[in-house]
Design an enzyme around this catalytic site. Structure first.
Site, PDB file in Angstrom:
ATOM      1  N   CYS A 175      45.558  35.143  30.531  1.00  0.00           N
ATOM      2  CA  CYS A 175      46.207  36.296  31.175  1.00  0.00           C
ATOM      3  C   CYS A 175      47.008  37.068  30.127  1.00  0.00           C
ATOM      4  O   CYS A 175      47.069  38.299  30.128  1.00  0.00           O
ATOM      5  CB  CYS A 175      47.151  35.838  32.279  1.00  0.00           C
ATOM      6  N   HIS A 193      48.243  40.931  29.139  1.00  0.00           N
ATOM      7  CA  HIS A 193      49.445  41.205  29.937  1.00  0.00           C
ATOM      8  C   HIS A 193      50.744  40.656  29.370  1.00  0.00           C
ATOM      9  O   HIS A 193      51.652  40.322  30.128  1.00  0.00           O
ATOM     10  CB  HIS A 193      49.247  40.701  31.368  1.00  0.00           C
ATOM     11  N   ARG A 219      42.917  40.289  43.186  1.00  0.00           N
ATOM     12  CA  ARG A 219      43.183  40.847  41.851  1.00  0.00           C
ATOM     13  C   ARG A 219      43.098  39.746  40.792  1.00  0.00           C
ATOM     14  O   ARG A 219      42.498  39.915  39.732  1.00  0.00           O
ATOM     15  CB  ARG A 219      44.554  41.527  41.857  1.00  0.00           C
ATOM     16  N   CYS A 228      40.438  39.298  37.735  1.00  0.00           N
ATOM     17  CA  CYS A 228      40.884  39.138  36.339  1.00  0.00           C
ATOM     18  C   CYS A 228      40.133  37.978  35.691  1.00  0.00           C
ATOM     19  O   CYS A 228      39.643  38.103  34.566  1.00  0.00           O
ATOM     20  CB  CYS A 228      42.385  38.863  36.279  1.00  0.00           C
TER      21      CYS A 228
END
Lengths: 202, 266
Positions: free
Chosen positions: B175, B179, B223, B227
């Site tokens: 992630c 991010h 979501r 991802c």
């Protein structure tokens, strides 16, 4: 499977003993939280040495010696093109750079993988839809085509960790994302003086 | 006709300059043009209706469902998730809590209610999506304040942080790859920095959201699943420990922010 069962057993006993220890068993949590889908199989959740070393929250672990050793191992494992020809066709390289598909559960595995360079890098100056996670590579060819430059660029594409351990960039050669020919084509896209990457903006 | 062409040209020019600007301000402009016209309003209505519709072998509504503030209380519940529930001895997100209520109160089959939590492109939305959208709207304007009092809730945050940084798959993506930095984007898509309060609050506070490109309301559970598809990982399961852990990580980082969902997205 045996490993998985053992992981679950530990997870259960740990959760009874103390809540805070749950994260010790991250592999078991992931095995229980994901399911294989098409080409995205469960073995993808198992980490190799690079992935494990580069998974530390908020930056790198502090054991510098093992990190240096790991980086050197990656450098020694780089496979240069057998024929020592580094440069392919920049037009095909442009397609690889713009293609974001490949290896997702939703992708057709019979189609070639993309490199998706534009997701993170600016390349040809007339392409405005570029990402910014990586540095701009516009005008990259100005660095020339010396043997050192060719080997450096090839290595960077093959396995970024050979130079910059825990870089965000995928290992396009080492992980088999792109073929040798595709890597050569991307090399040409970066280094060929006639490639759009190396045309000055108006 | 001529006037219409001019209008179209102006729109095209606006679109081009917007594209050249290449930042999230583009979509903010679009969102402003839409004003209060979010197609999610229809999904909100549908969700509310589903809450009060008797279903399952028990022919029960979900009114006895305890979302953390007592049976039947819906307002202000969404911003407190994920949270620990004593009756299941587990930290749950809203989606898994709804599934729990469907199986225990309505007597519905677990496999059936979890078979297809998220709609595919071209589908109508699912029951879970509609309920989550309504319940998020029931918290609109409220302060994001996930529970972190129980040890299990704090452990879930730590686990979420660890999963956030876990690199795996053929592309080595976590992630954090996309991010953990501010003001970055993929192609033209702006990426929230989910390790920062501002980025997490913006992201957590705007889902579920109506996705214009898909014509559907999407939940945070979807979501996250999408991802991981892009991360080249296997498929994340709704209500799984990893999903709840990551949502806890985001929600806690977002604490103090304002819930603006249902949002409107590209």
């Amino acid at each position: 499977m045996k490993r998985l069962t053992a992981g679950i057993t530990i997870a259960l006993s740990v959760s009874v003993a103390t809540w805070t220890a749950a994260s010790d068993d991250i592999e078991a949590v992931l095995q229980n939280s994901f399911v294989a889908k098409n080409q995205a199989t469960m073995d993808r959740l198992e980490r190799d040495a690079v992935q494990t070393a580069c998974s530390a929250p908020r930056g790198l672990p502090l054991d510098n010696q093992s990190l240096t050793t790991l980086r050197e191992e990656r450098l020694n494992a780089v496979v240069m093109p057998a024929d020592r020809q580094y440069l392919g066709d920049w037009q095909r390289g442009a397609e690889v750079a713009g293609n974001g598909r490949g290896l997702q559960s939703s992708d057709d595995p019979t189609q070639p993988n993309g490199g998706n360079c534009y997701a993170c890098h600016q390349l040809a100056p007339d392409e405005v839809a570029y990402g910014t996670l990586g540095p701009s590579l516009t005008g990259y060819g100005a660095r020339g085509q010396s043997e050192a430059m060719l080997q450096y660029t090839w290595t960077k594409l093959w396995d970024t960790h050979a130079y910059n351990l825990c870089s965000h960039m995928p290992r396009f050669g080492a992980q088999g994302i792109l073929t040798e020919q595709q890597l050569k084509d991307v090399m040409a896209y970066l280094l060929d003086p006639t490639s759009p990457v190396n045309q000055a903006t108006e | 006709m001529k006037r219409r062409n001019l209008g179209f040209t102006l729109f095209a020019v606006w679109l081009c300059s917007a594209q050249l600007a290449a930042n999230d301000g583009v979509f903010d402009q679009y969102r402003d043009l839409m004003g209060d016209d979010n197609p999610a309003v229809f999904v909100i209505d549908e969700g509310e209706e589903l809450w009060f519709t008797p279903q399952g072998p028990e022919s029960a509504t979900l009114e006895a469902c305890d979302l953390g503030l007592g049976p039947g209380v819906t307002a202000g519940t969404y911003v407190r998730f994920p949270r620990y529930f004593a009756d299941t001895d587990a930290v749950m997100d809203l989606e898994s809590r709804l599934v729990h209520c469907m199986t225990t109160i309505q007597g519905r089959d677990l496999e059936t209610v979890t078979a297809k939590p998220y709609s595919l492109r071209g589908d109508f939305g699912t029951e879970i999506e509609a309920l989550v959208t309504w319940l998020a709207a029931e918290s609109e304007g409220a302060t994001i304040a996930p529970e972190q009092t129980h040890a299990a809730e704090r452990a879930m945050y730590t686990l979420g942080e660890e999963i956030f940084y876990y690199r795996a798959g053929p592309h080595d993506f976590s992630c954090a790859t996309c991010h953990e930095q501010s003001d970055m984007r993929i192609r033209l898509q702006a990426l929230p920095d989910l390790t920062s309060h501002a980025g997490a609050a913006e992201a957590w506070g705007s889902w579920p959201a109506y996705r214009i490109s898909q014509g559907l309301v999407r939940t945070m559970g979807w979501r996250l699943r999408d991802c991981f598809r892009q991360q080249r990982w296997p498929e994340l399961q709704m209500g799984s420990e990893a999903s709840i852990a990551l949502q806890t990580y985001m929600a806690v980082n977002a604490a103090g922010g304002i819930m603006t969902a249902p949002g409107l997205k590209r």
